[in-house]
Design an enzyme around this catalytic site. Structure first.
Site, PDB file in Angstrom:
ATOM      1  CG  HIS A  46      56.660 -25.581  -3.026  1.00 40.72           C
ATOM      2  ND1 HIS A  46      57.703 -24.555  -3.054  1.00 40.72           N
ATOM      3  CD2 HIS A  46      57.385 -26.753  -2.862  1.00 40.72           C
ATOM      4  CE1 HIS A  46      58.782 -24.963  -2.670  1.00 40.72           C
ATOM      5  NE2 HIS A  46      58.552 -26.252  -2.477  1.00 40.72           N
ATOM      6  CG  HIS A  88      57.179 -30.232  -0.347  1.00 40.85           C
ATOM      7  ND1 HIS A  88      56.553 -30.697  -1.455  1.00 40.85           N
ATOM      8  CD2 HIS A  88      58.139 -29.580  -0.494  1.00 40.85           C
ATOM      9  CE1 HIS A  88      57.494 -30.257  -2.183  1.00 40.85           C
ATOM     10  NE2 HIS A  88      58.351 -29.636  -1.767  1.00 40.85           N
TER      11      HIS A  88
END
Length: 163
Positions: free
Chosen positions: A69, A84
């Protein structure tokens, strides 16, 4: 007699292109204080329309999180950039994410780094909004930001390095 002329060093800057196709916005709009209050560093927020994360600049991948992620990229000038995807996406344990890079790999601006399932993220966690953060602000003089609708060819940040 000699006369000395003082010349300023040429400004050193780095241009970053958008890592996301979609919308680029001020980080203060992020629904998480860690990002909105810039506790990790300065940067911008994104809302993706295609679920692909691209390299915003040439550099080396320092880390791809095991859950895919997020990743950290370092430019040749030493600027470290955290990319992110989503809020609370760590909880997804990699579900809906695919990495196309790995630690130590050299990447070029525009390279596909990750893909992610926007709809799955929206269904499972707090938000699918993402961030690009410059984490070592001690090297930065200033950052100019362009907001709005973006694609991977748009310049979004001009980072001026300290002399």
């Amino acid at each position: 007699m000699f006369k000395f002329i003082k010349k300023d060093k040429e400004e050193k800057s780095i241009i970053l292109k958008s890592p996301i196709v979609g919308r680029c916005f001020d980080m203060s709009e992020m629904p998480d204080e860690m990002f909105s209050k810039k506790l990790l560093g300065d940067g911008v927020g994104f809302e993706s329309t295609d679920g692909i994360l691209y390299a915003p600049v040439d550099g080396e991948i320092l880390q791809v999180f095991p859950t895919k992620h997020a990743l950290i990229l370092r430019t040749e000038e030493g600027i470290e950039i955290l990319l992110h995807i989503g809020i609370d996406t760590l909880q997804m344990k990699g579900e809906g994410f695919e990495a196309f890079t790995e630690k130590g790999k050299q990447v070029k601006v525009g390279d596909k780094l990750l893909t992610f399932d926007n709809e799955l993220i929206k269904a499972k966690v707090k938000s699918n909004l993402s961030v690009l953060i410059v984490t070592n602000n001690n090297l930065i003089e200033s950052i100019d930001i362009k907001l709005g609708t973006v694609d991977k060819d748009n310049e979004i940040l001009k980072i001026r390095l300290k002399k």
